[in-house]
Structure formats: structure tokens, C-alpha cells
Design a protein around this motif. Structure first.
Motif, PDB file in Angstrom:
ATOM      1  N   THR A 170       0.816  -1.217   0.000  1.00  0.00           N
ATOM      2  CA  THR A 170       0.000   0.000   0.000  1.00  0.00           C
ATOM      3  C   THR A 170       0.846   1.262   0.000  1.00  0.00           C
ATOM      4  OG1 THR A 170      -0.093  -0.012   2.398  1.00  0.00           O
ATOM      5  CG2 THR A 170      -1.884  -1.142   1.226  1.00  0.00           C
ATOM      6  N   VAL A 171       2.138   1.120   0.277  1.00  0.00           N
ATOM      7  CA  VAL A 171       2.978   2.318   0.317  1.00  0.00           C
ATOM      8  C   VAL A 171       3.933   2.330  -0.876  1.00  0.00           C
ATOM      9  CG1 VAL A 171       2.876   2.563   2.827  1.00  0.00           C
ATOM     10  CG2 VAL A 171       4.655   1.160   1.797  1.00  0.00           C
ATOM     11  N   PRO A 172       4.281   3.499  -1.349  1.00  0.00           N
ATOM     12  CA  PRO A 172       5.170   3.584  -2.514  1.00  0.00           C
ATOM     13  C   PRO A 172       6.526   2.934  -2.266  1.00  0.00           C
ATOM     14  CG  PRO A 172       4.282   5.759  -1.934  1.00  0.00           C
ATOM     15  CD  PRO A 172       3.847   4.822  -0.875  1.00  0.00           C
ATOM     16  N   GLU A 173       6.980   3.010  -0.988  1.00  0.00           N
ATOM     17  CA  GLU A 173       8.298   2.430  -0.695  1.00  0.00           C
ATOM     18  C   GLU A 173       8.326   0.930  -1.005  1.00  0.00           C
ATOM     19  OE1 GLU A 173       6.523   4.323   1.297  1.00  0.00           O
ATOM     20  OE2 GLU A 173       7.744   5.615   2.568  1.00  0.00           O
ATOM     21  N   GLY A 174       7.195   0.285  -0.754  1.00  0.00           N
ATOM     22  CA  GLY A 174       7.103  -1.157  -1.039  1.00  0.00           C
ATOM     23  C   GLY A 174       7.342  -1.418  -2.506  1.00  0.00           C
ATOM     24  N   THR A 175       6.721  -0.614  -3.326  1.00  0.00           N
ATOM     25  CA  THR A 175       6.885  -0.763  -4.770  1.00  0.00           C
ATOM     26  C   THR A 175       8.321  -0.478  -5.185  1.00  0.00           C
ATOM     27  OG1 THR A 175       4.633   0.066  -4.953  1.00  0.00           O
ATOM     28  CG2 THR A 175       5.887  -0.085  -6.987  1.00  0.00           C
ATOM     29  N   ALA A 176       8.899   0.552  -4.567  1.00  0.00           N
ATOM     30  CA  ALA A 176      10.277   0.915  -4.916  1.00  0.00           C
ATOM     31  C   ALA A 176      11.242  -0.219  -4.555  1.00  0.00           C
ATOM     32  CB  ALA A 176      10.670   2.199  -4.175  1.00  0.00           C
ATOM     33  N   ARG A 177      11.015  -0.794  -3.413  1.00  0.00           N
ATOM     34  CA  ARG A 177      11.895  -1.896  -2.996  1.00  0.00           C
ATOM     35  C   ARG A 177      11.711  -3.106  -3.921  1.00  0.00           C
ATOM     36  NH1 ARG A 177      10.991   0.292   2.296  1.00  0.00           N
ATOM     37  NH2 ARG A 177       9.051  -0.830   2.541  1.00  0.00           N
ATOM     38  N   ALA A 178      10.452  -3.370  -4.267  1.00  0.00           N
ATOM     39  CA  ALA A 178      10.177  -4.485  -5.185  1.00  0.00           C
ATOM     40  C   ALA A 178      10.878  -4.240  -6.520  1.00  0.00           C
ATOM     41  CB  ALA A 178       8.674  -4.641  -5.394  1.00  0.00           C
ATOM     42  N   SER A 179      10.852  -2.999  -6.946  1.00  0.00           N
ATOM     43  CA  SER A 179      11.475  -2.643  -8.217  1.00  0.00           C
ATOM     44  C   SER A 179      12.980  -2.929  -8.182  1.00  0.00           C
ATOM     45  CB  SER A 179      11.214  -1.156  -8.512  1.00  0.00           C
ATOM     46  OG  SER A 179      11.965  -0.757  -9.618  1.00  0.00           O
ATOM     47  N   LYS A 180      13.604  -2.556  -7.061  1.00  0.00           N
ATOM     48  CA  LYS A 180      15.053  -2.778  -6.948  1.00  0.00           C
ATOM     49  C   LYS A 180      15.372  -4.280  -6.928  1.00  0.00           C
ATOM     50  CE  LYS A 180      16.320   1.538  -4.705  1.00  0.00           C
ATOM     51  NZ  LYS A 180      16.699   2.216  -3.463  1.00  0.00           N
ATOM     52  N   LEU A 181      14.561  -5.015  -6.208  1.00  0.00           N
ATOM     53  CA  LEU A 181      14.784  -6.473  -6.160  1.00  0.00           C
ATOM     54  C   LEU A 181      14.599  -7.077  -7.547  1.00  0.00           C
ATOM     55  CD1 LEU A 181      12.919  -7.468  -2.852  1.00  0.00           C
ATOM     56  CD2 LEU A 181      15.367  -7.671  -3.281  1.00  0.00           C
ATOM     57  N   PHE A 182      13.556  -6.598  -8.208  1.00  0.00           N
ATOM     58  CA  PHE A 182      13.245  -7.097  -9.549  1.00  0.00           C
ATOM     59  C   PHE A 182      14.419  -6.838 -10.496  1.00  0.00           C
ATOM     60  CE2 PHE A 182      10.925  -7.400 -13.540  1.00  0.00           C
ATOM     61  CZ  PHE A 182      10.083  -8.489 -13.300  1.00  0.00           C
ATOM     62  N   ALA A 194      17.440  -6.405  -9.751  1.00  0.00           N
ATOM     63  CA  ALA A 194      18.669  -7.122  -9.369  1.00  0.00           C
ATOM     64  C   ALA A 194      18.649  -8.572  -9.841  1.00  0.00           C
ATOM     65  CB  ALA A 194      18.846  -7.065  -7.848  1.00  0.00           C
ATOM     66  N   GLY A 195      17.548  -8.997 -10.410  1.00  0.00           N
ATOM     67  CA  GLY A 195      17.496 -10.364 -10.946  1.00  0.00           C
ATOM     68  C   GLY A 195      16.830 -11.364 -10.030  1.00  0.00           C
ATOM     69  N   VAL A 196      16.165 -10.862  -9.002  1.00  0.00           N
ATOM     70  CA  VAL A 196      15.517 -11.761  -8.050  1.00  0.00           C
ATOM     71  C   VAL A 196      14.400 -12.548  -8.735  1.00  0.00           C
ATOM     72  CG1 VAL A 196      13.995 -11.807  -6.019  1.00  0.00           C
ATOM     73  CG2 VAL A 196      16.097 -10.450  -5.992  1.00  0.00           C
ATOM     74  N   ALA A 197      13.658 -11.870  -9.619  1.00  0.00           N
ATOM     75  CA  ALA A 197      12.507 -12.516 -10.249  1.00  0.00           C
ATOM     76  C   ALA A 197      12.927 -13.741 -11.053  1.00  0.00           C
ATOM     77  CB  ALA A 197      11.782 -11.508 -11.144  1.00  0.00           C
ATOM     78  N   VAL A 198      14.075 -13.645 -11.695  1.00  0.00           N
ATOM     79  CA  VAL A 198      14.551 -14.776 -12.502  1.00  0.00           C
ATOM     80  C   VAL A 198      14.830 -15.977 -11.596  1.00  0.00           C
ATOM     81  CG1 VAL A 198      16.374 -15.580 -14.056  1.00  0.00           C
ATOM     82  CG2 VAL A 198      15.558 -13.200 -14.186  1.00  0.00           C
ATOM     83  N   SER A 214       4.388 -16.909  -2.902  1.00  0.00           N
ATOM     84  CA  SER A 214       3.869 -15.698  -2.248  1.00  0.00           C
ATOM     85  C   SER A 214       4.617 -14.463  -2.739  1.00  0.00           C
ATOM     86  CB  SER A 214       4.025 -15.782  -0.722  1.00  0.00           C
ATOM     87  OG  SER A 214       3.238 -16.808  -0.228  1.00  0.00           O
ATOM     88  N   LEU A 215       5.945 -14.592  -2.822  1.00  0.00           N
ATOM     89  CA  LEU A 215       6.757 -13.450  -3.251  1.00  0.00           C
ATOM     90  C   LEU A 215       6.458 -13.106  -4.711  1.00  0.00           C
ATOM     91  CD1 LEU A 215       8.948 -11.419  -2.499  1.00  0.00           C
ATOM     92  CD2 LEU A 215      10.682 -13.123  -3.080  1.00  0.00           C
ATOM     93  N   GLN A 216       6.320 -14.138  -5.513  1.00  0.00           N
ATOM     94  CA  GLN A 216       6.009 -13.899  -6.913  1.00  0.00           C
ATOM     95  C   GLN A 216       4.645 -13.197  -7.043  1.00  0.00           C
ATOM     96  OE1 GLN A 216       5.356 -17.260  -9.657  1.00  0.00           O
ATOM     97  NE2 GLN A 216       7.166 -16.528 -10.748  1.00  0.00           N
ATOM     98  N   ASN A 217       3.682 -13.658  -6.250  1.00  0.00           N
ATOM     99  CA  ASN A 217       2.357 -13.016  -6.274  1.00  0.00           C
ATOM    100  C   ASN A 217       2.450 -11.555  -5.845  1.00  0.00           C
ATOM    101  OD1 ASN A 217       1.088 -15.273  -7.172  1.00  0.00           O
ATOM    102  ND2 ASN A 217       0.512 -16.002  -5.131  1.00  0.00           N
ATOM    103  N   GLN A 218       3.307 -11.325  -4.838  1.00  0.00           N
ATOM    104  CA  GLN A 218       3.467  -9.951  -4.344  1.00  0.00           C
ATOM    105  C   GLN A 218       4.078  -9.062  -5.428  1.00  0.00           C
ATOM    106  OE1 GLN A 218       2.123  -9.146  -1.623  1.00  0.00           O
ATOM    107  NE2 GLN A 218       2.840  -7.026  -1.410  1.00  0.00           N
ATOM    108  N   PHE A 219       5.055  -9.624  -6.140  1.00  0.00           N
ATOM    109  CA  PHE A 219       5.649  -8.881  -7.266  1.00  0.00           C
ATOM    110  C   PHE A 219       4.568  -8.531  -8.292  1.00  0.00           C
ATOM    111  CE2 PHE A 219      10.145 -10.583  -6.446  1.00  0.00           C
ATOM    112  CZ  PHE A 219      10.613  -9.343  -6.060  1.00  0.00           C
ATOM    113  N   LYS A 220       3.739  -9.522  -8.602  1.00  0.00           N
ATOM    114  CA  LYS A 220       2.677  -9.307  -9.590  1.00  0.00           C
ATOM    115  C   LYS A 220       1.713  -8.232  -9.117  1.00  0.00           C
ATOM    116  CE  LYS A 220       2.671 -13.867 -11.753  1.00  0.00           C
ATOM    117  NZ  LYS A 220       2.106 -15.222 -11.695  1.00  0.00           N
ATOM    118  N   LEU A 221       1.391  -8.301  -7.830  1.00  0.00           N
ATOM    119  CA  LEU A 221       0.478  -7.330  -7.228  1.00  0.00           C
ATOM    120  C   LEU A 221       1.034  -5.913  -7.363  1.00  0.00           C
ATOM    121  CD1 LEU A 221      -2.207  -7.797  -5.616  1.00  0.00           C
ATOM    122  CD2 LEU A 221      -0.864  -7.450  -3.550  1.00  0.00           C
TER     123      LEU A 221
END
Lengths: 247, 667
Positions: free
Chosen positions: B619-631, B633-637, B656-663
Motif C-alpha cells: 500500500t505504500v510507494p516504498e514497497g513498490t520501490a523496494r520491489a522494483s530494486k529487487l526485480f 537485481a534479478g531476483v525474479a529470474v 507468495s513473493l512472486q504473487n506480491q511482485f505481480k500485485l
């Protein structure tokens, strides 16, 4: 725990407030003497012919240090009521199909303070425990009736009846962990607190989201009182882990 | 000016004062008769008389008698050589009987080769005397080990065993019992006909029987191959003989036969399957505990050997009231240290896994005696009492009930942390490890009694095991700890040695230190702030990058997982750490991605949990920003390969993490 019907007339009412703290071992034992209360990364014990474990999977959400909160439905013919319950897991011993914790009932009408009990659990791993309780006044029929309340049990129901409670079942790919929780003693109140812990819970835990559903069984109480719990973070903004090691 | 000894003439009434007899031993020269009389008189005086033995030892009698023996063996005396050999050998044996100083003197004087030599005499009396004396010597721990691995020596032992002389066969058995220690020594004996001969001797006299049983138990102890050979002799006839001997009326025979059966049963369950035999064994051990002397002292150790690590047998022992019976023995009191130690350790073994046994012991008066043993005068008893308490307290149920949160238990344990023996300190720490775990809101007596400062002291010990357990106690103390406990521990641990311990030379100490940090910061923003501001988090991260220990890395990742449960600032700090790149082979990849690819289930799990906590709040922008950085960095692969992870826990968290990324819009 429920109201002690010998003392209370309100015999259909029961309350549950469970508070679990679960704890997980996050390392590997160095000494064989060390007994850890949390699951290790590999399950020893029952294996099929290929060497694969048939035991239910381990789940970090059901480890020592985790807490759950929710309600126990204590509705009766007279009125609808649900009590708040917190559960905290204190110990897990996968090899022995054992876990334990505390259960806290927050709004027990007859008690001034929250009532905490210590409970011990049996994990239906088909090695140490089967779906048949064999004690606590629960017949096979009682067992089947209660387990069948969980939709996830349906895939096992036929085999449970044909194989002595599911002795040969493969639980390894099941996303649920079935358990029985039995309260052993009151932690913060005396035995004369007006509540009884004579019964026990049939419990189904979801490994995917950590939710817990349960039904209290006591031949002297109203049937199928439902327990519903979800993981709580206790003020954290995530899932935290802590551990201890018993020697 | 030296005075000459006044030596009475042979045949006259001579003085029997020790000093006079010593003079006569010295002055005998070639006078066999004189020597014989003097040696015989010495022998008669010392038999069964420890005081006299010590007196003659101090006067130097042993070398003189051994010298006379040597001369007699070489027939240098003019007369009565044979009698002299018999008397001298008997004297030597008497000095060696039940007195370590005597054995040492006999060994120092070089008696063993002489006595061995006379075993080949044609004179039965001489052989008898030599065998008896050697048996006395080989019953002592001071006796030299006979080299069983040498083929010639085994043949010699066999020749002794094949003798018709009872004392000679007993000597052979004593040599085996004394000298057979290693598996290869057991094997070298089991490969010959030694076992067959020993089984044959079970039909002999009481002494022969006991000596043979003792040797058999020595050869088969903890050696399944030797047991197999033993069981195959004459179609297993010996087994039934030993079963019968287990019921013998002589306590020693009973004990030794029981010991043999225990070793046979330990080698393979198939040999001793009948529950009746196991029950009988347990009951016999309790019967033997009533015996005075070494049999009663050894009996509890036989029980330990029988039930050690055998849960089913422990349950059975429990069903025939083993805990209560041992408790009763403990209550009887004034036993030798060894017997008290054995009873405490047997109770410890029964309580090692069985909750029922722990509850039983806790309910008995004997439990207080176990606790009292912490104040005993012997370090051996301290360790045994600690072992017993450790196993009783290996129970969440009992700790949770507050059974050990008592000054009567905690204070003596804290006192033992000052014991000069490191073993005692470790034993005490291991009990404290259990009893400090906090499951309730009760005040910690350990903290109230000032135990924490002792832990800090021991955490800086030179001994790595002490450091490990001291930190483990602190870790357990901080599990689920209340604010008061945290206030006592936190300032001191952060200001002192925590960084040093995280970088300890031993990985298992590092692991415990990291576990301590993990518990301290779990759900406590203030503690996380301190970890970040004091640079401890930097130290942890450095260890994470360079450690080759999976356990250390797992603990480290769970620490970052817990930091990621804190405030947004804490999450950002965590993200900065876990996205730092490191060289992995030819690649430069973030440490988090490296751990996601680990073969260790727990390390993958800890890493995913850490990331889940970083992006949990969508719900917070920081969450999205952190997800973006992880993404990025190659975490999604890496995650894509984990949604079907063989470990179901990892698989569910990865999904769960993959779903969170999608969300959050990343897919």
C-alpha cells in the motif's frame, strides 16, 4: 478450554483465546545431544521404499516463535458469541510429531483477566500419530466426523477408514497439516477458575498462508465449536523469527 | 661409619621386626634357607595387612624380594630354590594385591618378566604362585598393557587359556580384560579360538566363570563383529549359557553375564528380542544396585549401557518403575561417588527423551536430591547432576510451568560457573541453556540472581565451547524475552563483545552470536536501531559474504529478515545490504540472489522471507520501490525457478513473493 459444566450452567458456551509464539531452529545441530525444539531442515523417520519422506511438509509459519490470532465460536442455542483467541507456538519436535504452545482466551465472561493455558499437539504424520485419536473419549466416528469438517481432508477420508486411521498415507505433498491440540494446564489461573480443559481440538493448518481452523471436541460440550486463526505479526511489518535450542 | 647388620643365625629364634627382616633379606646372599625364611615371614606379615605392606614398601622390601626371586629362578641358591620361588612370587603378588603403590613397586622392580618366566616351570606349585601373582598385577590399572596384536602374544594367551591350572586360565582372562581395549585388539582375539576357550571355561569354577565372563564382555563390548562371532560359536550355545548365568545366585556372575547380554543386545536387536529377557536384565540391575562394593557401583552403568539411546527400552524401563526405583536408591544416601554418579546418569538417560520420565522424576522427592547434588563436594557428581537436570529440563512443558525458575536450582548452577573445571562449567551452562528459555511472563530468577554477568565473562573465555554455550544461554534468554530482560542484556552485549563473537574463530560460536542478535531484534525497533547504528549489522554482513558455513549464513539472513520487519528505514537498510554484489564464479551477483540459488533449503527460505518482508506492504510507494530494486537485481529470474522448489516451504514462500511482485506490477 470451556466453561466447566459442573460449575456453570451455561454449558454450551466455551471460549478460546490462543496465543502462539512459534520458534524455528535456524541452524544445524552441532552435537547429537542437542535437542532442538524447532524443526530441522530435513525430516528423518518415515520413508517410502524410494527413500522419500511420507511425512507432512515442514512449514516456517508453524514454527516456534509464530503467533496467531482469531476467534472461537462459542454460540449456543441461547445466543451467538465468538471469543477472541491468541495462540503462540512454543515448541516443535517433528521427529516425535509433537508441538506445544499457549492459548490465551481474552474475553472470558467469568474471568477478570485473560486465561492462558498450555497445550500440547499431535501432528498427524502417520508415523507417530494417525487420524484416529484413540483416547480423550473420541471414537473413530467422532474422529471422522470432525476431520470431515475440513475440506482438505476429503482426499484422505477413504484411506483413513481402510488403513487404521491412515497409517500408510503419504502426507508429503499435502499443503495442510492436521493436528490435535490438547490443553494440559492453566498457566495463570487455578483449576477452580470455572473453566475446563477436558476436551481437545481437531486442527487443520494451511502451509500456504498459515491460517488455522479447528473444532473443539468434548463429549460433554456442544459439538463443532469452531476455532479460526490467522498469523499475526504482533506489531511487526513482516514475519519475524527467533529461536532457542534445548540441550 | 656403616654399621653391620646383626643377622641371627639360621635356625635360631629370629626377630620379626620389619627392619630386621629387611636386613636378613639383604644379607641372605647365597643362603637359600635364610632367604626363604625371611621372605616367608614377610609374606605372612603382609597378607591382608595394608599397613604392613606400606611399611615394607617404604623399607624397600620389594626390590630385594624380586632380586631373591630372580636368583632363585636362576637356581643360584644352594638349596630350596623351588620353595623360595614359590614364596617370593607369592610375596610379590601380595604386595600387588589391592595397593597401587605395591603394584608400582613390583613393576619397577621388574617382576613381571620373572613371573612370566616361571609359568613355564614343570613344578605345578611354582606355576601356581606365578600365575596368582601375575593375576594380582593385571587386576591393577597400573599394569602394562599386554600387546595383543602380536601373534606370538596371542598364542601365549591361548596357551595359558588351554592350561589345566585354574590360576593360569584366570590369569589369561585377566590379561585379556586388562589389555583388550581397541577394536583391532578385540578383533585379533575374536579371530582366534580365544572366545571358544573362554566359553568352555564358563563350565569351570566360580572364579574361572567370572574371569571368562569378564573377558568375553571385554572382547564383545561395542563390537558387533565380535558379537557375531561369539553368537556363531557352537550354534549359539553360549548365549543360553549366559542367559542362565544371568540368574546365578552370585552377584558378580549375575552382573558379568548381564553385561555380556547387554553388549550382545546392543550389537543387534535380533539377538535379544524377547522382552522378558530385557525386563529381567533391568530387574537384575536394580537387584545389583543393592550390592555393596564395585558390583553395586557398576550396576547403574550397566543400566545406562542397556537403555542408552533406545527409546522403546526406556519406555519399558519406565513401565517397571525404573525412575521411582532409581529415585529411591538416590534417597538412601551415603553411597560411593561412583554409584551416585551412575544413578544420576541413569536417571538422566531415562529422562533424555521421555516426557513421562521427566514428569515422574519431577514429582518425586528424589528430584530435590538431584538438585542437592549440585552442592556435592565432587566434580564428577556436579557433572552427573547437571546432566540429569539438563535432560529433565529438556521439556518445553516443564520449563513453561516454571519448574526450574527457582533459586534452589539457579544459584548453585551460577556457582558452578566459577568451578575450576571447564567440564563442570560447560555442564552447568548446558542446564542453564534450558532453564532460561522464557515462555511466560514470570521474572527470570537467573537474571535476578546476577547470572548475566557470568555469561558475559564466559563468552570471553579462551575455551571455544564455553564461549559457544555462554552465548547460547544468552540467545535462549533473549527468546521471547520481556523488556526487563532485554534492558539487562542489551546495553552490555552491544557495548562489549558482540562484534568480536560474530567474528569468532569458530563458526559454531559465530552461529550462536548471530542467533542471539536475531532474538534480540525480533520485533524490537529500538534494538534494530542499535544494531544498525553500532556497525554490528556491517559486521554481520561481512560474515555473510565471507563465511563458508551455511549455518552462519542462514542465521545472518534471518537477522536481515528480522530487520526487514521493522520501520521503513530498517527495510531500506536491509535492501542495501542484500543487493550488494559479490563475485560468484565469473559473475558479479547480489548476495541475495546467490543465496536464492543455494542448495541449502533453510538459506533459500531465510532469503525469501527477508524479501517478503521488504515488499510485504503493497500500500505504500516504498514497497513498490523496494520491489522494483529487487526485480532489477534479478531476483525474479531466480524466483521463477523456485515456484516449484522441491522444498514445499520454500515453494510456498516463493509463490507468495512472486504473487506480491505481480500485485506490485512486476511480472
Amino acid at each position: 478450554m470451556v466453561f466447566n459444566q459442573k460449575k456453570e450452567s451455561w454449558n454450551s458456551c466455551r471460549s478460546r483465546l490462543l496465543q502462539f509464539v512459534s520458534h524455528r531452529k535456524m541452524g544445524v545441530r552441532r552435537s547429537s545431544e542437542v535437542s532442538d525444539s524447532a524443526p530441522s531442515s530435513s525430516v528423518s523417520g518415515k520413508e517410502d521404499n524410494s527413500g522419500c519422506s511420507l511425512l507432512p511438509p515442514e512449514c516456517s509459519l508453524l514454527s516456534v516463535g509464530q503467533a496467531f490470532g482469531g476467534t472461537q465460536n462459542v454460540s449456543s442455542m441461547q445466543k451467538e458469541e465468538a471469543w477472541r483467541v491468541n495462540v503462540r507456538i512454543q515448541g516443535v519436535d517433528r521427529d516425535h510429531g509433537y508441538l506445544c504452545g499457549t492459548m490465551e482466551a481474552l474475553n472470558v465472561p467469568s474471568a477478570d483477566t485473560p486465561v492462558v493455558t498450555f497445550w500440547e499437539g499431535e501432528i498427524i504424520d502417520t508415523k507417530n500419530y494417525t487420524f484416529y485419536t484413540g483416547k480423550w473419549e473420541a471414537s473413530h466416528e467422532d474422529d471422522t466426523r470432525h476431520w470431515s469438517k475440513f475440506a482438505s481432508f476429503s482426499e484422505f477420508s477413504t484411506q483413513v477408514e481402510s488403513s487404521d486411521g491412515g497409517r500408510s498415507l503419504d502426507m508429503s505433498s499435502c499443503p495442510y497439516i492436521f493436528m490435535r491440540w490438547k490443553e494440559q494446564y492453566f498457566v495463570n489461573v487455578g483449576k477452580d477458575c470455572g473453566l475446563t480443559i477436558a476436551g481437545f481440538y481437531y486442527v487443520c493448518f494451511s502451509c500456504q498462508d498459515g491460517s488455522i481452523n479447528g473444532y473443539y471436541f468434548d463429549p460433554n460440550s456442544s459439538p463443532f465449536q469452531m476455532l479460526e486463526l490467522k498469523p499475526t505479526h504482533e506489531g511487526r511489518s513482516g514475519v519475524g523469527f527467533s529461536s532457542y535450542q534445548l540441550q | 661409619m656403616p654399621s653391620s647388620a646383626v643377622v641371627p643365625a639360621a635356625g635360631s629364634t629370629a626377630s620379626t621386626r620389619p627392619e630386621d627382616l629387611i636386613s636378613r633379606l639383604s644379607a641372605a646372599g647365597g643362603d637359600g634357607l635364610m632367604a626363604l625364611k625371611a621372605v616367608r615371614q614377610v609374606k605372612n606379615q603382609i597378607i591382608g595387612n595394608k599397613t604392613k605392606k606400606l611399611c615394607y614398601l617404604n623399607l624397600g622390601a620389594v626390590p630385594k624380594i624380586v632380586s631373591i626371586l630372580a636368583s632363585a629362578v636362576d637356581a643360584e641358591f644352594s638349596a630350596c630354590s623351588e620353595q623360595l620361588v614359590v614364596q617370593a612370587a607369592a610375596s610379590v603378588g601380595s604386595f600387588a594385591c589391592g595397593l597401587d603403590d605395591g603394584v608400582q613397586a613390583v613393576l619397577d622392580a621388574g617382576a613381571v618378566p620373572l613371573l612370566t618366566r616361571i609359568l613355564s616351570s614343570n613344578d605345578e606349585k611354582i606355576v601356581d604362585a606365578g600365575a596368582r601373582s601375575l593375576r594380582m598385577i593385571f587386576q591393577s590399572k597400573l599394569a602394562p598393557k599386554y600387546d595383543i596384536l602380536q601373534e606370538n602374544n596371542i598364542q601365549f594367551i591361548l596357551s595359558l587359556l588351554n592350561s589345566d591350572n585354574e590360576n593360569v586360565t584366570e590369569l589369561a582372562a585377566s590379561i585379556i580384560t586388562h589389555s583388550c581395549v581397541t577394536i583391532s585388539e578385540q578383533k585379533s582375539l575374536a579371530d582366534t579360538s580365544v572366545l571358544q576357550r573362554l566359553i568352555y571355561l564358563l563350565d569351570g569354577s566360580l572364579n574361572q566363570r567370572d574371569a571368562s565372563l569378564n573377558s568375553i564382555s571385554t572382547i564383545i563390548k561395542n563390537n558387533p563383529d565380535a558379537v557375531k562371532k561369539f553368537m556363531n560359536i557352537d550354534g549359539g550355545k553360549a548365549f543360553s549359557v549366559i542367559i542362565e548365568l544371568m540368574k546365578d545366585r552370585h552377584p558378580r556372575t549375575k552382573y558379568l553375564a548381564s553385561l555380556c547380554l547387554i553388549f550382545i543386545g546392543n550389537a543387534s536387536q535380533c539377538y535379544v528380542q524377547e522382552l522378558a529377557i530385557k525386563t529381567k536384565l533391568i530387574l537384575i540391575v536394580f537387584e545389583l544396585l543393592e550390592e555393596a562394593g564395585s558390583i553395586g557401583d557398576d550396576a547403574p552403568f550397566a543400566l545406562i549401557n542397556l537403555i542408552e539411546s533406545k527409546e522403546e527400552l526406556q519406555k519399558h524401563a519406565l513401565s517397571i518403575n525404573a525412575v521411582e526405583k532409581l529415585g529411591n536408591f538416590l534417597m538412601k544416601g551415603s553411597y560411593e561417588v561412583k554409584r551416585i554418579q551412575g544413578i544420576l546418569l541413569a536417571l538422566a538417560e531415562l529422562c533424555s527423551t521421555l516426557e513421562k520420565a521427566r514428569c515422574q522424576l519431577l514429582s518425586l522427592e528424589a528430584f530435590n536430591r538431584v538438585v542437592d547434588s549440585l552442592n556435592h563436594g565432587s566434580a564428577i557428581i556436579h557433572i552427573a547432576a547437571c546432566t540429569c537436570l539438563r535432560n529433565i529440563s529438556r521439556s518445553v512443558k516443564n520449563i513453561s510451568a516454571g519448574h526450574f525458575n527457582r533459586e534452589s536450582i539457579v544459584l548453585p548452577l551460577i556457582k558452578l560457573l566459577h568451578d575450576p573445571s571447564i567440564s563442570v562449567q560447560i555442564a552447568a551452562l548446558r542446564v542453564i541453556c534450558n532453564i532460561v528459555v522464557c515462555f511466560s511472563t514470570r521474572k527470570s530468577v537467573f537474571i535476578e540472581c546476577g547470572g548475566v554477568k557470568e555469561l558475559f565473562r564466559l563468552s570471553q573465555s579462551m575455551d571455544s565451547t564455553l564461549r559457544e554455550y555462554a552465548i547460547q544461554v544468552l540467545k535462549n534468554l533473549m527468546f521471547n524475552a520481556d523488556c526487563h530482560s532485554l534492558k539487562v542484556v542489551l546495553p552490555e552485549i552491544l557495548d562489549s563483545s558482540l562484534s568480536v563473537l560474530i567474528c569468532d574463530s569458530e563458526a559454531y560460536v559465530q552461529e550462536q552470536a548471530m542467533g542471539l542478535v536475531c532474538n534480540i531484534i525480533n520485533g524490537r525497533d529500538e534494538a534494530i536501531d542499535r544494531i544498525l547504528s553500532t556497525g554490528i549489522s556491517d559486521t554481520i554482513f561481512r560474515q555473510l559474504c565471507r563465511s563458508s558455513s551455511n549455518e552462519v549464513c542462514i542465521q545472518g539472513m534471518f537477522i536481515f529478515c528480522n530487520i526487514a520487519c521493522g520501520k521503513p528505514l530498517h527495510k531500506d537498510a536491509t535492501l542495501n545490504y542484500i543487493l550488494q554484489t559479490r563475485v560468484d564464479g565469473n559473475e558479479l551477483i547480489p548476495i541475495s540472489v546467490k543465496f536464492l540459488q543455494s542448495k541449502n533449503d533453510l538459506l533459500r527460505l531465510a532469503t525469501i522471507w527477508c524479501m517478503l518482508n521488504l515488499v510485504a506492504d503493497s500500500t505504500v510507494p516504498e514497497g513498490t520501490a523496494r520491489a522494483s530494486k529487487l526485480f532489477d537485481a534479478g531476483v525474479a529470474v531466480a524466483l521463477g525457478q523456485m515456484v516449484d522448489d522441491p522444498n514445499t516451504d520454500v515453494k510456498y514462500r516463493a509463490r507468495s513473493l512472486q504473487n506480491q511482485f505481480k500485485l506490485l506490477g512486476f511480472s
